[in-house]
Design a protein around this motif. Structure first.
Motif, mmCIF file in Angstrom:
data_model
loop_
_atom_site.group_PDB
_atom_site.id
_atom_site.type_symbol
_atom_site.label_atom_id
_atom_site.label_comp_id
_atom_site.label_asym_id
_atom_site.label_seq_id
_atom_site.Cartn_x
_atom_site.Cartn_y
_atom_site.Cartn_z
ATOM 1 N N GLY A 240 0.815 -1.201 0.000
ATOM 2 C CA GLY A 240 0.000 0.000 0.000
ATOM 3 C C GLY A 240 0.848 1.249 0.000
ATOM 4 O O GLY A 240 2.078 1.206 0.049
ATOM 5 N N GLU A 241 0.193 2.386 -0.055
ATOM 6 C CA GLU A 241 0.899 3.670 -0.006
ATOM 7 C C GLU A 241 1.142 4.051 1.439
ATOM 8 O O GLU A 241 0.228 4.023 2.263
ATOM 9 C CB GLU A 241 0.074 4.753 -0.705
ATOM 10 N N MET A 242 2.367 4.394 1.757
ATOM 11 C CA MET A 242 2.705 4.739 3.138
ATOM 12 C C MET A 242 3.947 5.610 3.177
ATOM 13 O O MET A 242 4.669 5.744 2.178
ATOM 14 C CB MET A 242 2.899 3.476 3.974
ATOM 15 N N ASP A 243 4.197 6.209 4.326
ATOM 16 C CA ASP A 243 5.438 6.949 4.527
ATOM 17 C C ASP A 243 6.584 5.963 4.677
ATOM 18 O O ASP A 243 6.446 4.907 5.293
ATOM 19 C CB ASP A 243 5.355 7.827 5.770
ATOM 20 N N VAL A 244 7.735 6.330 4.104
ATOM 21 C CA VAL A 244 8.908 5.467 4.160
ATOM 22 C C VAL A 244 10.082 6.257 4.717
ATOM 23 O O VAL A 244 10.347 7.385 4.282
ATOM 24 C CB VAL A 244 9.259 4.909 2.764
ATOM 25 N N VAL A 245 10.773 5.662 5.671
ATOM 26 C CA VAL A 245 12.009 6.232 6.199
ATOM 27 C C VAL A 245 13.161 5.395 5.668
ATOM 28 O O VAL A 245 13.190 4.176 5.846
ATOM 29 C CB VAL A 245 12.016 6.235 7.745
ATOM 30 N N LEU A 246 14.095 6.055 4.980
ATOM 31 C CA LEU A 246 15.283 5.380 4.463
ATOM 32 C C LEU A 246 16.441 5.580 5.424
ATOM 33 O O LEU A 246 16.656 6.685 5.928
ATOM 34 C CB LEU A 246 15.675 5.938 3.097
ATOM 35 N N GLY A 247 17.210 4.537 5.661
ATOM 36 C CA GLY A 247 18.394 4.652 6.487
ATOM 37 C C GLY A 247 19.513 5.357 5.740
ATOM 38 O O GLY A 247 19.445 5.580 4.524
ATOM 39 N N PRO A 248 20.591 5.722 6.430
ATOM 40 C CA PRO A 248 21.717 6.414 5.793
ATOM 41 C C PRO A 248 22.620 5.457 5.028
ATOM 42 O O PRO A 248 22.598 4.243 5.241
ATOM 43 C CB PRO A 248 22.459 7.009 6.994
ATOM 44 N N GLY A 249 23.438 6.010 4.125
ATOM 45 C CA GLY A 249 24.444 5.228 3.429
ATOM 46 C C GLY A 249 23.945 4.545 2.180
ATOM 47 O O GLY A 249 23.509 5.191 1.225
ATOM 48 N N TRP A 250 23.965 3.197 2.191
ATOM 49 C CA TRP A 250 23.651 2.423 0.987
ATOM 50 C C TRP A 250 22.269 2.697 0.403
ATOM 51 O O TRP A 250 22.108 2.618 -0.828
ATOM 52 C CB TRP A 250 23.824 0.937 1.275
ATOM 53 N N GLY A 454 29.960 -1.121 -17.109
ATOM 54 C CA GLY A 454 29.932 -1.052 -15.657
ATOM 55 C C GLY A 454 31.151 -0.322 -15.130
ATOM 56 O O GLY A 454 32.275 -0.576 -15.570
ATOM 57 N N VAL A 455 30.947 0.603 -14.192
ATOM 58 C CA VAL A 455 32.058 1.327 -13.572
ATOM 59 C C VAL A 455 31.831 1.403 -12.061
ATOM 60 O O VAL A 455 30.692 1.444 -11.599
ATOM 61 C CB VAL A 455 32.219 2.749 -14.151
ATOM 62 N N PRO A 456 32.911 1.423 -11.266
ATOM 63 C CA PRO A 456 32.759 1.534 -9.807
ATOM 64 C C PRO A 456 32.286 2.925 -9.407
ATOM 65 O O PRO A 456 32.751 3.933 -9.957
ATOM 66 C CB PRO A 456 34.159 1.245 -9.279
ATOM 67 N N VAL A 457 31.360 2.985 -8.447
ATOM 68 C CA VAL A 457 30.791 4.262 -8.003
ATOM 69 C C VAL A 457 30.642 4.269 -6.483
ATOM 70 O O VAL A 457 30.664 3.225 -5.839
ATOM 71 C CB VAL A 457 29.416 4.528 -8.647
ATOM 72 N N GLY A 458 30.474 5.466 -5.948
ATOM 73 C CA GLY A 458 30.164 5.643 -4.546
ATOM 74 C C GLY A 458 28.780 6.246 -4.381
ATOM 75 O O GLY A 458 28.274 6.945 -5.263
ATOM 76 N N ILE A 459 28.160 5.973 -3.246
ATOM 77 C CA ILE A 459 26.782 6.387 -2.965
ATOM 78 C C ILE A 459 26.720 6.879 -1.528
ATOM 79 O O ILE A 459 27.420 6.356 -0.660
ATOM 80 C CB ILE A 459 25.811 5.205 -3.153
ATOM 81 N N GLY A 460 25.885 7.869 -1.256
ATOM 82 C CA GLY A 460 25.743 8.319 0.117
ATOM 83 C C GLY A 460 24.503 9.159 0.328
ATOM 84 O O GLY A 460 23.990 9.779 -0.606
ATOM 85 N N GLN A 461 24.019 9.161 1.560
ATOM 86 C CA GLN A 461 22.894 10.003 1.932
ATOM 87 C C GLN A 461 22.700 9.933 3.445
ATOM 88 O O GLN A 461 23.196 9.016 4.100
ATOM 89 C CB GLN A 461 21.610 9.562 1.246
ATOM 90 N N PRO A 462 21.975 10.883 4.009
ATOM 91 C CA PRO A 462 21.520 10.755 5.396
ATOM 92 C C PRO A 462 20.210 9.979 5.425
ATOM 93 O O PRO A 462 19.675 9.612 4.370
ATOM 94 C CB PRO A 462 21.296 12.207 5.802
ATOM 95 N N SER A 463 19.683 9.737 6.612
ATOM 96 C CA SER A 463 18.328 9.192 6.713
ATOM 97 C C SER A 463 17.353 10.178 6.083
ATOM 98 O O SER A 463 17.537 11.395 6.164
ATOM 99 C CB SER A 463 17.953 8.953 8.175
#
Length: 476
Positions: A240-250, A454-463
């Motif tokens: 269903g449709e709901m609020d989602v909290v994403l964790g930091p990093g990956w 394909g190339v290596p990459v980095g990813i990041g974010q806060p919650s």
């Protein structure tokens, strides 16, 4: 740390010589707008320890070159796995066909730089092969001793050293030595006949001895075990449709796939990005700032220079919700009347460069993860992602959660399985309501695919807290 001694250029080692290569390239580029000779020598090694024994060990080595001639929007490209005078001559004649009837002026060369974001470590030289096997055995034993429910462990090490050289039209020969290492650990646990698995990994641009330290491999093993044990208690996820909290990093992989590709210059040059025509306009919620930065020392996605010879750097894509930039290679930058940003990347000498991400991330905000959870009546807390599918032209995505939990009345409750996130990047960016103060990069395991490369990459974010996201589930 083992660093290889300084060696002659690949052109000198091949017997061609830099001066002869300059002559051939100069003739090919006469009347063209741009181009280069890209040379590469790569050595790579991979070891897999599975089910208590060494299951696989591989070594690969190769070298070659690619010669490109750019005339307008047309690029002629020819490559070979042999660096010789005859091969260069044939490639130049073939690639030069792109400029038939074209009279251009060669574009200004990339600016010079002394930037060096990593050492010239050789992951294959040290530690010794036997020591690498012993390390994998130690990881296996550590995981099995950590919990009696562990029934299967798989651990792998991979490393490569890539020497690249770029000969530009102005005669400059640029060189970069690129080490890359990675550790992966997968753990399977069993309880009452139910089995669950999880994995974790880490890596970066350095040698094994610098990166794969005991504290790091133990942390990755502990993380894989923790996730596997969580999965033993997981229940079917409601839909269903709901609020989602994403964790930091990956979890920033969602940002990378659903949004990042839409800011690559070739999609704007071709008019196929969902963000076409949005420069200077709001594309995300206030407070959202997204950056691509290939100049972060040691990160998996970092490069001292890109694969056209342009120094990498910090490119702001979204600032406080407003679209302000694009990631550019030289071709797209010239066609769009913008500056190259050091994002021209290729998988190998056999591939043409194109605009690609390096380390792409969202900057942190002021909210705490606890505040996000407490403000959510009914939702999902997504901590880790697995595979997903994305349509780059419209940003629509489906991502599988490998670790997620229900949020009920402001509290994290049961772990769930089978959760997927469904939506489109443009809408998600507008629906971000809270940005965390806990920014983190991924541990260094990302590989980005685009147009078969394909190339290596980095990813990041806060919650992050995102409102009204569609969650697919398995609960009936």
């Amino acid at each position: 740390m083992t660093v290889a001694p300084a060696i002659p250029s690949l052109l000198d080692q091949s017997g061609v010589g830099a001066e002869r290569a300059r002559t051939i390239l100069g003739e090919a580029l006469s009347g063209a707008d741009d181009g280069e000779l890209f040379l590469e020598r790569t050595e790579s090694e991979s070891l897999v320890f599975d089910d208590g024994r060494l299951k696989g060990a591989s070594y690969d080595a190769g070298e070659g070159f690619g010669l490109r001639v750019v005339a307008g929007e047309t690029a002629g490209y020819s490559h070979a796995n042999e660096i010789s005078d005859a091969a260069l001559r044939r490639a130049a004649d073939s690639a030069a066909l792109a400029k038939r009837g074209h009279a251009g002026v060669t574009a200004e060369a990339p600016r010079a730089t002394n930037q060096k974001l990593y050492g010239e470590d050789d992951p294959l030289a040290s530690p010794a092969f036997a020591e690498k096997i012993a390390l994998l055995q130690e990881i296996d034993a550590y995981a099995r001793a950590a919990d009696p429910r562990v029934v299967q462990v798989s651990a792998s090490l991979s490393g490569e050293r890539r020497d690249i050289e770029i000969l530009r039209a102005d005669g400059r020969l640029l060189r970069d030595v690129r080490p890359l290492v990675r550790l992966n650990v997968s753990v399977t646990v069993e309880r009452d006949g139910r089995r669950e698995s999880a994995g974790a990994g880490a890596g970066g641009r350095t040698g094994f001895e610098t990166w794969i330290t005991p504290d790091r491999w133990r942390a990755q093993t502990d993380e894989a075990l923790r996730q596997a044990l969580v999965n033993l208690d997981a229940v079917d996820c409601p839909a269903g449709e709901m609020d989602v909290v994403l964790g930091p990093g990956w979890p920033g992989v969602l940002l990378h796939e659903a949004v990042g590709h839409g800011f690559e210059g070739d999609f704007h040059r071709k008019g196929s990005s969902v963000f076409n025509g949005m420069m200077g306009r709001r594309v995300a919620a206030p407070g959202v700032t997204v950056v691509d930065d290939g100049a972060i020392a040691g990160r998996r996605g970092s490069l001292s220079i890109d694969d056209e010879g342009t120094p990498t750097g910090r490119t702001v894509l979204i600032e406080d919700g407003i679209m302000v930039g694009l990631m550019q290679d030289r071709l797209s930058a010239r066609q769009l009347g913008m500056a190259a940003t050091g994002n021209g990347r290729r998988q190998s000498y056999a591939h043409t460069p194109m605009p690609r991400m390096t380390n792409t991330f969202m900057e942190g905000g002021s909210h705490t993860l606890a505040e996000m959870i407490a403000s959510t009546k009914r939702g999902l807390y997504a901590v880790n992602f697995g595979g997903g599918q994305v349509d780059i032209t419209n940003g629509k995505f489906v991502f599988q959660c490998t670790e997620a939990y229900l949020i009920e009345d402001g509290k994290v409750t049961a772990p769930v399985r089978g959760a997927t996130l469904i939506g489109d990047g443009a809408t998600v960016m507008q629906n971000i309501t809270m940005i965390g103060n806990d920014f983190a990069f991924d541990p260094g395991v990302g590989t980005c695919g685009k147009a078969g490369q394909g190339v290596p990459v980095g990813i990041g974010q806060p919650s992050l807290k995102i409102s009204g996201l569609t969650v697919g589930g398995t609960a009936v």
